[in-house]
Design a protein around this motif. Structure first.
Motif, PDB file in Angstrom:
ATOM      1  N   ARG A  91      79.012  25.256  -0.061  1.00 13.95           N
ATOM      2  CA  ARG A  91      79.682  25.711   1.157  1.00 13.95           C
ATOM      3  C   ARG A  91      79.186  27.082   1.601  1.00 13.95           C
ATOM      4  N   LEU A  92      78.575  27.843   0.695  1.00 18.08           N
ATOM      5  CA  LEU A  92      78.133  29.190   1.011  1.00 18.08           C
ATOM      6  C   LEU A  92      76.614  29.235   1.064  1.00 18.08           C
ATOM      7  N   ARG A  93      76.088  29.687   2.181  1.00 14.98           N
ATOM      8  CA  ARG A  93      74.633  29.795   2.337  1.00 14.98           C
ATOM      9  C   ARG A  93      74.215  31.260   2.357  1.00 14.98           C
ATOM     10  N   THR A  94      73.122  31.533   1.674  1.00 11.07           N
ATOM     11  CA  THR A  94      72.607  32.897   1.589  1.00 11.07           C
ATOM     12  C   THR A  94      71.177  32.939   2.120  1.00 11.07           C
ATOM     13  N   ALA A  95      70.879  33.958   2.903  1.00 15.03           N
ATOM     14  CA  ALA A  95      69.532  34.143   3.441  1.00 15.03           C
ATOM     15  C   ALA A  95      68.866  35.315   2.729  1.00 15.03           C
ATOM     16  N   ARG A  96      67.622  35.102   2.305  1.00 15.88           N
ATOM     17  CA  ARG A  96      66.842  36.142   1.635  1.00 15.88           C
ATOM     18  C   ARG A  96      65.449  36.205   2.253  1.00 15.88           C
ATOM     19  N   VAL A 131      61.762  33.864   5.660  1.00 14.30           N
ATOM     20  CA  VAL A 131      63.126  33.829   5.145  1.00 14.30           C
ATOM     21  C   VAL A 131      63.360  32.521   4.420  1.00 14.30           C
ATOM     22  N   ALA A 132      64.139  32.583   3.339  1.00 12.78           N
ATOM     23  CA  ALA A 132      64.566  31.384   2.622  1.00 12.78           C
ATOM     24  C   ALA A 132      66.085  31.331   2.644  1.00 12.78           C
ATOM     25  N   VAL A 133      66.635  30.175   3.008  1.00 13.47           N
ATOM     26  CA  VAL A 133      68.084  29.993   3.071  1.00 13.47           C
ATOM     27  C   VAL A 133      68.474  28.962   2.016  1.00 13.47           C
ATOM     28  N   GLY A 134      69.416  29.323   1.162  1.00 16.83           N
ATOM     29  CA  GLY A 134      69.872  28.406   0.117  1.00 16.83           C
ATOM     30  C   GLY A 134      71.336  28.602  -0.161  1.00 16.83           C
TER      31      GLY A 134
END
Length: 294
Positions: free
Chosen positions: A88-93, A78-81
């Protein structure tokens, strides 16, 4: 109640053992259930998922979720950015390796479900799947919280808008919340009245209100359940909560009005012991009036 509690605990033990969630390596992979479930939630959204949505969807503590994400990141799954440059917003892919692991988990989950069903007859399978669906609905119902709220909170405003929008759609001539059956916020603000808001996880899924009147009466208003939460018995629960609070406030009789188009509501009120009475107000949208002595 004690026998029911024992039954719940017995069911929990049977399910956790049969599904293999007690093992450190879920589905014979190198990670526990928490990590596997989180990877599945991320993997089913190839475009990525907001970390806040993940926390709400899985009902996890933010610290625990962060630890799970770090573990999946360290494994290269998983990569979180940040989302669109907003820190302020983090997305996990999922990474390519994570996508491959997701596919493997999907295949093994499918095999595990088939292994659960294979030893059973056709009739047993149907009963098991139907029972699982019923348990799922009841578990969702147990997650719903019903609390008092001020009418000016975001959740209360959302519920009111959804309620009025549904009335406008179902009534042949539409619905104007500024007249008729609409009740002003001060009328459902203590001490004049009260408002209940129901939430399932972070989603607002229902509401109901009371406005206190002279002579030992109170009127039920704004009873609404979101389409996503129907079938969970939430309408009955909201009505029971309203009746309990009315009784505690010394109300002797509850009244309410409704429209003929709201057939489900009318059936509910009658099932709860409300009797049809003569018109008691001038609400232009009302076609039926009900009362119940508490």
């Amino acid at each position: 109640m004690s026998e029911q509690v024992d039954g719940v605990r017995r069911f929990n033990r049977a399910v956790t053992q049969r599904l293999g969630v007690l093992q450190d390596r879920y589905l014979a992979r190198d990670r526990p259930l928490g990590q596997a479930r989180l990877l599945w939630e991320i993997g089913r959204s190839p475009g990525g998922v907001d970390v806040r949505d993940l926390r709400a969807r899985m009902d996890l503590d933010s610290g625990y979720l962060s630890r799970l994400l770090r573990a999946l990141e360290s494994d290269g799954l998983v990569a979180v950015g940040t989302a669109d440059g907003d820190g302020r917003l983090r997305t996990a892919r999922v990474t390519p390796a994570g996508a491959a692991e997701y596919d493997e988990l999907e295949a093994r989950s499918e095999d595990a479900a088939r292994a659960l069903l294979d030893p059973l007859s056709d009739g047993q399978r149907e009963r098991l799947v139907a029972a699982m669906a019923q348990v799922e609905r009841l578990l969702l119902a147990s997650l719903v919280r019903v609390d008092e709220s001020r009418p000016d909170t975001p959740a209360a405003i959302f519920a009111a808008r959804e309620y009025y929008a549904e009335l406008a759609e179902r009534f042949p001539d539409g619905f104007d919340p500024g007249i008729g059956g609409a009740v002003a916020d001060p009328s459902i603000t203590p001490p004049a009245g009260l408002l209940l808001v129901a939430r399932l996880r972070e989603e607002t899924v229902g509401c109901g209100a009371l406005t206190f009147q002279d002579g030992g009466f109170a009127e039920v208003k704004r009873v609404w359940v979101a389409p996503t939460a129907r079938g969970l018995g939430l309408g009955r629960r909201i009505m029971a909560e309203l009746e309990g609070r009315a009784t505690a406030a010394g109300v002797r009789t509850l009244r309410l009005d409704t429209n003929s188009e709201l057939t489900e509501a009318i059936a509910l009120y009658r099932a709860l012991g409300y009797r049809e009475v003569e018109r008691y107000n001038e609400n232009p949208y009302a076609q039926h009036w009900f009362a119940k002595d508490l």
